[in-house]
Design an enzyme around this catalytic site. Sequence first.
Site, mmCIF file in Angstrom:
data_model
loop_
_atom_site.group_PDB
_atom_site.id
_atom_site.type_symbol
_atom_site.label_atom_id
_atom_site.label_comp_id
_atom_site.label_asym_id
_atom_site.label_seq_id
_atom_site.Cartn_x
_atom_site.Cartn_y
_atom_site.Cartn_z
ATOM 1 N N SER A 1 28.202 37.648 44.625
ATOM 2 C CA SER A 1 27.745 38.945 43.424
ATOM 3 C C SER A 1 28.508 40.196 44.111
ATOM 4 O O SER A 1 29.125 40.907 43.083
ATOM 5 C CB SER A 1 26.478 39.020 43.491
ATOM 6 O OG SER A 1 25.678 38.104 42.778
ATOM 7 N N HIS B 1 33.403 34.508 40.446
ATOM 8 C CA HIS B 1 31.847 34.824 40.200
ATOM 9 C C HIS B 1 31.442 34.167 38.893
ATOM 10 O O HIS B 1 31.950 34.649 37.924
ATOM 11 C CB HIS B 1 31.818 36.227 39.719
ATOM 12 C CG HIS B 1 30.480 36.694 39.716
ATOM 13 N ND1 HIS B 1 30.537 38.115 38.865
ATOM 14 C CD2 HIS B 1 29.350 36.335 39.992
ATOM 15 C CE1 HIS B 1 29.105 38.418 38.776
ATOM 16 N NE2 HIS B 1 28.442 37.286 39.497
ATOM 17 N N GLU C 1 34.627 35.463 36.446
ATOM 18 C CA GLU C 1 35.421 36.664 36.961
ATOM 19 C C GLU C 1 36.122 35.827 38.543
ATOM 20 O O GLU C 1 35.484 35.497 39.073
ATOM 21 C CB GLU C 1 34.556 37.673 37.254
ATOM 22 C CG GLU C 1 35.025 38.872 37.969
ATOM 23 C CD GLU C 1 34.113 39.923 38.247
ATOM 24 O OE1 GLU C 1 34.550 41.121 38.018
ATOM 25 O OE2 GLU C 1 33.150 39.844 38.615
ATOM 26 N N ASN D 1 29.570 42.930 38.514
ATOM 27 C CA ASN D 1 28.358 43.539 39.418
ATOM 28 C C ASN D 1 28.396 44.810 39.782
ATOM 29 O O ASN D 1 27.426 45.614 39.847
ATOM 30 C CB ASN D 1 28.186 42.594 40.512
ATOM 31 C CG ASN D 1 27.286 41.283 40.073
ATOM 32 O OD1 ASN D 1 26.889 41.152 38.826
ATOM 33 N ND2 ASN D 1 27.051 40.402 41.045
#
Length: 288
Positions: free
Chosen positions: A124, A145, A157, A195
């Site tokens: 994250s 991600h 991502e 994030n």
Amino acid sequence: MSELKGDLIGVIGAGVMGGGVAQNLAQSGFRVVLIDIAEQALERARSDIRNNVRFQAFGKKDKSQADDPQVVLERITFTTDYAPLAEAAYVIENVVEKWEAKATVYPRLEAVCPPHTVYAVDTSCYSITRVAALTARPDKVIGIHFMNPVPMKPTVEVIRGWHTSTDTIAVTNTLLARMGKNSVLVNDSPGFVSNRILMLTVNEAAFTVQDQVANAQEVDEIFKKCFGHKMGPLETADLIGLDTILYSIEVLHESFADSKYRPCPLLKKMVDAGLLGRKSGQGFYKYK
């Protein structure tokens, strides 16, 4: 695009995200080795994958196109042993967002994985360059991600570390294409894009509840009904897990030394109380 050197993929960590990644890979025809330190986590992942594949079948009009849960599970080896990774073309690491946990994984990978194996860090917030420094192959380390639930999300991502090679990016795109996913490539920075923004939003949403500006349902309704989001920030937090949310915010706070990432005290209190969201049965909402 560069080709994968084999069809065996390792997945480290059998939590919600790791189980979802393993399921998606197996449904895409890969052989998967799903590794965790706890047998209980592996058994839970096996059960969750079986149930999730069955649930997917209900949504298909043509049942002949539905995957057989048993066939999917037969493609996955559930184990605590790293030895099968001696044949791995690619490894995706999904362990808990604690540096101490991640730092123990990569020496074990280095001991068994062949030189061509690519390591993808499903994190994250941790810097991909920092993780790559734990290995002797920083050019073959990349961030992916995944979004939850993994099999249902079409885009991920992808994060380029300082040393990540163009070949590693190409191999990753080959893997993701077979999984039915598109990617957005970004540069390395704690939290990346998704994030770095999402955690601020969730944290501030928790502050509005703590400060009695609104309750959780009212906060989420504003995001869904005013902004057209499918889920509000606090529903999203419950889905991800409030412990993971808190770990991520703490990493951002440490990495940037910026007070805007200060963790909300209410969020800390809920994690201490075991109110972790969907996985515990209660977070900002009750699920049991």
